[in-house]
Enzyme design. Structure first.
Site, PDB file in Angstrom:
ATOM      1  N   ASP A  62      -4.566  -5.861  -5.835  1.00 32.54           N
ATOM      2  CA  ASP A  62      -3.397  -6.747  -5.732  1.00 32.54           C
ATOM      3  C   ASP A  62      -3.893  -8.172  -5.533  1.00 32.54           C
ATOM      4  OD1 ASP A  62      -0.185  -5.984  -5.034  1.00 32.54           O
ATOM      5  OD2 ASP A  62      -0.804  -8.028  -4.599  1.00 32.54           O
TER       6      ASP A  62
ATOM      7  N   TRP B 212       2.319   2.960  -2.422  1.00 33.34           N
ATOM      8  CA  TRP B 212       1.938   3.916  -3.477  1.00 33.34           C
ATOM      9  C   TRP B 212       0.558   4.496  -3.195  1.00 33.34           C
ATOM     10  CZ3 TRP B 212       3.477   2.972  -9.269  1.00 33.34           C
ATOM     11  CH2 TRP B 212       4.871   2.916  -9.374  1.00 33.34           C
TER      12      TRP B 212
ATOM     13  N   ASP C 262      -6.128 -11.889  -8.717  1.00 30.73           N
ATOM     14  CA  ASP C 262      -5.093 -11.981  -9.750  1.00 30.73           C
ATOM     15  C   ASP C 262      -5.519 -11.138 -10.951  1.00 30.73           C
ATOM     16  OD1 ASP C 262      -3.390 -12.696 -11.809  1.00 30.73           O
ATOM     17  OD2 ASP C 262      -3.396 -14.830 -11.282  1.00 30.73           O
TER      18      ASP C 262
ATOM     19  N   GLY D 259       0.787  -1.233   0.000  1.00 28.45           N
ATOM     20  CA  GLY D 259       0.000   0.000   0.000  1.00 28.45           C
ATOM     21  C   GLY D 259       0.819   1.283   0.000  1.00 28.45           C
TER      22      GLY D 259
ATOM     23  N   LYS E 267       5.775   0.167 -14.045  1.00 27.79           N
ATOM     24  CA  LYS E 267       7.098  -0.451 -13.857  1.00 27.79           C
ATOM     25  C   LYS E 267       7.283  -1.536 -14.913  1.00 27.79           C
ATOM     26  CE  LYS E 267       7.965  -3.170 -10.178  1.00 27.79           C
ATOM     27  NZ  LYS E 267       8.267  -3.215  -8.737  1.00 27.79           N
TER      28      LYS E 267
HETATM   29  C1  SAM Z   1       6.645  -4.189  -5.860  1.00 28.08           C
HETATM   30  S1  SAM Z   1       5.157  -4.791  -5.216  1.00 28.08           S
HETATM   31  C2  SAM Z   1       4.156  -3.355  -5.153  1.00 28.08           C
HETATM   32  C3  SAM Z   1       4.492  -2.418  -4.057  1.00 28.08           C
HETATM   33  C4  SAM Z   1       3.464  -1.306  -3.929  1.00 28.08           C
HETATM   34  N1  SAM Z   1       3.469  -0.423  -5.086  1.00 28.08           N
HETATM   35  C5  SAM Z   1       3.715  -0.457  -2.713  1.00 28.08           C
HETATM   36  O1  SAM Z   1       4.056   0.707  -2.850  1.00 28.08           O
HETATM   37  O2  SAM Z   1       3.531  -0.944  -1.603  1.00 28.08           O
HETATM   38  C6  SAM Z   1       4.482  -5.657  -6.578  1.00 28.08           C
HETATM   39  C7  SAM Z   1       3.090  -6.188  -6.324  1.00 28.08           C
HETATM   40  O3  SAM Z   1       2.586  -6.779  -7.523  1.00 28.08           O
HETATM   41  C8  SAM Z   1       1.666  -7.764  -7.113  1.00 28.08           C
HETATM   42  N2  SAM Z   1       1.336  -8.698  -8.189  1.00 28.08           N
HETATM   43  C9  SAM Z   1       2.166  -9.538  -8.836  1.00 28.08           C
HETATM   44  N3  SAM Z   1       1.486 -10.288  -9.714  1.00 28.08           N
HETATM   45  C10 SAM Z   1       0.177  -9.901  -9.636  1.00 28.08           C
HETATM   46  C11 SAM Z   1      -1.007 -10.315 -10.279  1.00 28.08           C
HETATM   47  N4  SAM Z   1      -1.004 -11.292 -11.195  1.00 28.08           N
HETATM   48  N5  SAM Z   1      -2.166  -9.714  -9.952  1.00 28.08           N
HETATM   49  C12 SAM Z   1      -2.187  -8.736  -9.008  1.00 28.08           C
HETATM   50  N6  SAM Z   1      -1.088  -8.306  -8.359  1.00 28.08           N
HETATM   51  C13 SAM Z   1       0.085  -8.875  -8.658  1.00 28.08           C
HETATM   52  C14 SAM Z   1       2.400  -8.448  -5.970  1.00 28.08           C
HETATM   53  O4  SAM Z   1       1.515  -9.180  -5.168  1.00 28.08           O
HETATM   54  C15 SAM Z   1       3.043  -7.262  -5.251  1.00 28.08           C
HETATM   55  O5  SAM Z   1       2.276  -6.841  -4.162  1.00 28.08           O
END
Ligand code: SAM
Length: 196
Positions: free
Chosen positions: A70, A52, A86, A50, A151
């Site tokens: 997420d 961002w 997902d 959370g 990203k």
């Molecule tokens: C780098 S983290 C994000 C950090 C977030 N922006 C923050 O500031 O706290 C990447 C996120 O992408 C999510 N993610 C990866 N694959 C996903 C998917 N198929 N569907 C939804 N979320 C996904 C992961 O669960 C993870 O929480």
């Protein structure tokens, strides 16, 4: 683990009350590119834990709409609606669209990244698939003139993706904030002025 605990951004996030060090990436990009303003409509993809969403909520005030999503759980944040699931599943994609509603969005931000196995020939296609879907959603929800921050991992498919973004936005710039680890292949692409 040592790298994590020695990381100045991890320490700073604990002091400042941010849920993740990722907050500083967005804050730095926002310092340069002024992404946020009051009362915006925003989608935050890959939002957990959370960091961002916290930055966004702080900068847009209480008249804004923020929909975060997420695959993982995320503790509630005031002013942020959350859809868990997902993103590659149609039902989740649709649930996010339903939550943001009919009115167009001003900004889509995506920090999504799959769990990396270390094998780039498996990781890169998965990462590209997520960013392609994120761009697909941005193109569906953004108002003309809206912005998209995503990203992306440099590697197979990156140049093609950049080209696709360039066709859809007035300009696309690359950002590598200080909080992004230098050895990581991640960069942030900011598409401005969605053509609609
Ligand atoms: C780098 S983290 C994000 C950090 C977030 N922006 C923050 O500031 O706290 C990447 C996120 O992408 C999510 N993610 C990866 N694959 C996903 C998917 N198929 N569907 C939804 N979320 C996904 C992961 O669960 C993870 O929480």
């Amino acid at each position: 683990m040592k790298e994590h605990f020695d990381d100045p951004y991890v320490k700073k996030s604990q002091q400042d009350g941010y849920r993740s060090r990722a907050s500083y990436k967005l804050l730095e990009i926002n310092d340069k590119d002024k992404l946020f303003r009051p009362a915006m409509r925003i989608i935050d993809l890959g939002a957990a834990p959370g960091g961002w969403s916290q930055v966004a909520a702080k900068l847009v005030g209480d008249k804004a709409t923020i929909v975060a999503s997420d695959i993982l759980e995320m503790a509630p944040l005031p002013g942020v609606a959350f859809v868990q699931g997902d993103f590659t599943e149609q039902a989740v994609y649709e649930a996010i669209l339903a939550e943001i509603g009919e009115e167009k969005a001003d900004l889509v931000i995506s920090d999504m990244a799959p769990n990396m196995s270390g094998n780039s020939s498996a990781d890169q296609p998965q990462a590209m698939y997520l960013v392609e879907l994120a761009l697909d959603m941005a193109a569906q929800v953004l108002r003309p003139g809206g912005n998209f921050l995503v990203k992306v991992f440099q590697g197979e498919g990156f140049e093609e993706y950049l080209k696709t973004m360039r066709a859809q936005f007035g300009s696309v710039i690359t950002r590598k904030p200080d909080a992004s680890r230098p050895r990581s292949r991640e960069v942030y692409l900011l598409g401005r002025q969605f053509k609609g």
